[in-house]
Design an enzyme around this catalytic site. Structure first.
Site, PDB file in Angstrom:
ATOM      1  CD  GLU A 455      -1.672  -2.439   1.286  1.00 30.82           C
ATOM      2  OE1 GLU A 455      -0.619  -2.678   1.914  1.00 30.82           O
ATOM      3  OE2 GLU A 455      -2.382  -3.341   0.803  1.00 30.82           O
ATOM      4  CG  HIS A 526     -11.875  -8.595   4.421  1.00 31.85           C
ATOM      5  ND1 HIS A 526     -11.299  -9.464   5.315  1.00 31.85           N
ATOM      6  CD2 HIS A 526     -11.125  -8.661   3.297  1.00 31.85           C
ATOM      7  CE1 HIS A 526     -10.245 -10.043   4.746  1.00 31.85           C
ATOM      8  NE2 HIS A 526     -10.122  -9.569   3.544  1.00 31.85           N
TER       9      HIS A 526
END
Ligand SMILES: Cc1ncc(C[n+]2csc(CCOP(=O)(O)OP(=O)(O)O)c2C)c(N)n1
Length: 734
Positions: A455, A526
């Protein structure tokens, strides 16, 4: 022992050059390279000026007239990089780059680097780059994005900028600003090379290069053997990077001008030609401690300190000039004094220049300067037909959000030649939720591509590409993963206009699927339901649509804001609503929408109002808006009670005045907040309405519990649900 080592180093120089006492070369064999007398004496002059900056800054600090004392002493060899690399090779610099800056400026007529640097050291509002907001090395005309005392956080974006060069040329991107044969420089200290951001950047450069992507970058490690007080073993950098597959490695004596010239020439030629990453490892020393406040004797013996001082790079340069009969010792001492006076006079003058004083002045640079470019026209019907292909006839049909975002991305890619879509799995697979499905096929792998699984490098690449005319639309696969890369947004992307008064901007859209309600799948990683990490970052736009039609218009706005105003938008996409089609009953298709027309504009801060109820206003966004609409329908059906729902759409900026007006004299406000209570927008809204609504409404916050989201059937246990919103609303209405 004398504690003021600046004084010692200063006196040493004059004494040594007049007495002809020079340190011996550290090289086993003298480095040979054709270099003129002018070149050597010019570099020597920049080295001395840089040194006087450090000495003067410390003197001025005593008088409280200078606020920054991290210097370049010991690193003055980097003057050579300023001279040999082209002034249009974008440079992301270490905070000890005084000599580099001065030398690069010599290549650009009309620049006034000594005065500009002095203004920066004393935090004057007239500092041409940061306007008194920080001491940085930066200049738009010298292709140096402003950089300050961060550790390695500039490496990922340097890699992005390097990747952008050949990519922009291949795409013939009209808005590119870097030369097609340009290269990128990125310098840093030895200890910084241990940092996760550095590892991320080097790995990404090698990963991309391994995949055949040109990555013309020179990583310059200025190794002084120390990170504040912690030693870097002398063979550490070479051990780790000396024979790394895919990374060329050149080592150089940072105290020796001729060796520096020779190795820099080699480096420049290799990277410009081969367009592959190279690590130039400079061995140098650090003088005067880490910063003015650093007392070296707490961690070094007098002998160690004196050993470094004996290797002063200025004395090594003096030896070379003496050996070549370029200057006598007296001439060098005289030059040293002359330059001391010049720097001193400029510094004193700069210290009297204005400073920033008000909050308004400071904040004027948070949002990039407006209106640098105009967005290209909307694609016409013919192009739409071509872009959407077999989907074209379906544009008017109701669709779920995932499909509509896919359409919006297609449209933006077709409309903005610089738009690129990238992230983990977004290419061939089309994203975990197929939001980017088919885009790579349509627009090619240069514009829609998979990133490495990192990321930090995703956001860094976006920042770097944006420096070269691209409009990056990067994806972080799930909200929880953003935390790995936070600093790239918070410390780098968002601060760039602040430290450059909008002269540099890194426009981008950061797509982040997230939030909860995924019916038990995935658990916390998630279903992260906190946006606190974005909410306190000044200047960014935060979007969170509750439905596909809004998402399309909001994407168009975000792209325009990036392109025209250099803005950064964090676009949070509620995953649970991606495939949602119905609102109240199975098959009602009330949450499916046609592809929004371009005239359906939604400007930043513009919220939506649904319903006509006068006694209760629900303020919400994202999944909360969806649940509230369900609850409102049931309230009306079961109790014939109406309420009004405000769907915020944007979490920043908030149109506070507009919201207060929209609430009007409504006696009750229910804030439905899907995020964890602590740090939520809902918390802030309670305060805002309480402060600004003079009719003193009853305000209630119905937020998620301060918990992580579990896996399985308990997934929604901590979250507001249709039923709890219904109950809270009914209680308030009664
Ligand atoms: C993320 C982060 N961690 C820690 C620091 C504090 N810090 C500032 S400079 C520095 C040492 C860096 O050493 P090195 O990379 O070798 O560069 P040098 O100062 O020796 O030139 C440290 C630890 C920081 N600025 N940022």
């Amino acid at each position: 022992m004398e504690f003021n080592r600046a004084k010692v180093v200063d006196k040493n120089f004059t004494a040594a050059v007049t007495e002809g006492r020079f340190p011996a070369s550290r090289l086993a064999a003298e480095s040979r390279h054709p270099c003129s007398e002018d070149l050597l004496s010019g570099l020597f002059e920049s080295q001395i000026i840089s040194r006087h900056f450090d000495l003067k800054a410390r003197e001025m600090k005593e008088k409280n007239a200078c606020f920054y004392t991290i210097g370049s002493s010991g690193h003055e060899g980097n003057a050579v990089f300023g001279r040999l690399f082209r002034p249009d090779d974008m440079a992301f610099l270490h905070y000890r780059s005084g000599a580099f800056f001065l030398e690069r400026a010599r290549q650009i007529p009309g620049t006034t680097p000594i005065y500009d640097l002095a203004l920066s050291f004393v935090s004057s509002s007239e500092d041409p780059i940061a306007g008194g907001r920080h001491k940085v090395f930066g200049s738009a005309e010298m292709a140096i994005p402003p950089q300050t005392s961060t550790i390695a956080s500039h490496l990922p974006k340097a890699v992005g900028a390097a990747i952008s060069i050949d990519r922009a040329a291949a795409l013939n991107l009209e808005e590119r600003t870097l030369s097609d044969d340009g290269i990128v420089l990125c310098s840093f200290g030895d200890a910084s090379l241990n940092h996760a951001a550095a590892l991320s950047a080097i790995n990404t450069a090698l990963w991309a290069s391994h995949h055949g992507v040109p990555v013309p970058i020179v990583f310059i490690c200025e190794d002084n053997g120390l990170g504040i007080s912690v030693e870097t073993p002398s063979n550490w950098i070479e051990t780790v990077y000396g024979s790394r597959e895919g990374l060329q490695y050149i080592q150089c004596d940072g105290l020796h001008l001729v060796d520096l010239l020779k190795k820099t020439d080699q480096t420049e030629a290799a990277v410009r030609r081969e367009r592959k990453p190279l690590l130039l490892h400079i061995r140098t020393v650090r003088l005067l401690g880490h910063a003015g406040s650093d007392i070296q004797s707490t961690y070094h013996t007098q002998r160690e300190i004196e050993a470094a001082e004996a290797d002063d790079p200025l004395l090594h340069s003096a030896r070379i000039l003496r050996e070549r009969n370029i200057m006598s010792g007296e001439e060098m001492a005289a030059l040293y004094e002359l330059l001391r006076q010049q720097v001193g006079a400029v510094f004193e003058h700069a210290a009297g220049r204005p400073k920033l004083t008000t909050a308004e002045d400071v904040m004027a640079a948070i949002v990039p300067s407006q209106g640098k470019r105009t967005a290209p026209p909307m694609i016409d019907e013919k192009k739409r037909e071509k872009v959407f292909g077999k989907e074209f006839p379906r544009l008017g049909e109701p669709q779920h959000m995932a499909k509509l975002i896919n359409y919006a991305l297609s449209e933006i890619l077709a409309r903005y030649p610089g738009a690129v879509v990238f992230g983990e799995d977004v290419g061939r697979k089309g994203g975990v939720y197929h939001v980017t499905a088919g885009l790579q096929e349509k627009f090619g792998p240069r514009r829609v591509f998979d990133s490495p699984l990192d990321e930090t490098s995703i956001i860094g690449t976006a920042i770097g590409m944006a420096h070269n005319g691209f409009l990056p639309i990067a994806e972080i696969q799930f909200l929880a993963y953003f935390h790995n890369a936070e600093d790239q947004l918070r410390g780098e992307a968002a601060t760039l206009p602040f430290f450059s008064q909008g002269q540099f901007a890194n426009p981008m859209i950061l797509r982040i699927p997230g939030l909860a309600y995924q019916k038990g799948f995935g658990g916390h990683f998630h279903n992260d339901n906190s946006l606190a990490i974005f909410r306190d970052i000044p200047g960014i736009i935060i979007a969170c649509p509750s439905n596909g039609a809004d998402a399309v218009s909001m994407f168009r706005t975000a792209a325009r804001e990036a392109h025209e105003n250099g803005r950064v938008t964090v676009f949070v996409e509620p995953i649970a609503l991606y495939m949602t089609k119905d609102l109240s009953e199975k098959g009602d298709r009330d949450w499916s929408f046609a592809y929004a027309d371009p005239d359906q504009k939604i400007e930043p801060g513009q919220f939506a109002v649904h319903g006509t109820g006068r006694n209760l206003t629900i303020v919400t966004y994202g999944n909360g808006a969806y649940l509230s609409r369900q609850a409102a329908a049931e309230l009306e059906k079961k109790h014939r009670k109406k309420c009004r729902i405000i769907d915020l759409r944007w979490l920043a900026p908030l149109d506070e005045e507009g919201l207060v007006k929209a609430v009007g004299k409504c006696p009750s406000i229910l804030i439905v907040e899907e995020c964890r209570r602590t740090g939520s927008l809902g918390e802030a809204l309670v305060g805002m309405f309480a402060q600004r609504c003079s009719h003193r409404p009853t305000i209630r916050l119905h937020a998620a519990e301060d918990s992580f989201i579990p896996l399985g059937v308990a997934a929604t246990a901590t979250l507001p649900t249709k039923e709890t919103v219904f109950t809270a609303a009914l209680e308030m209405l009664n």
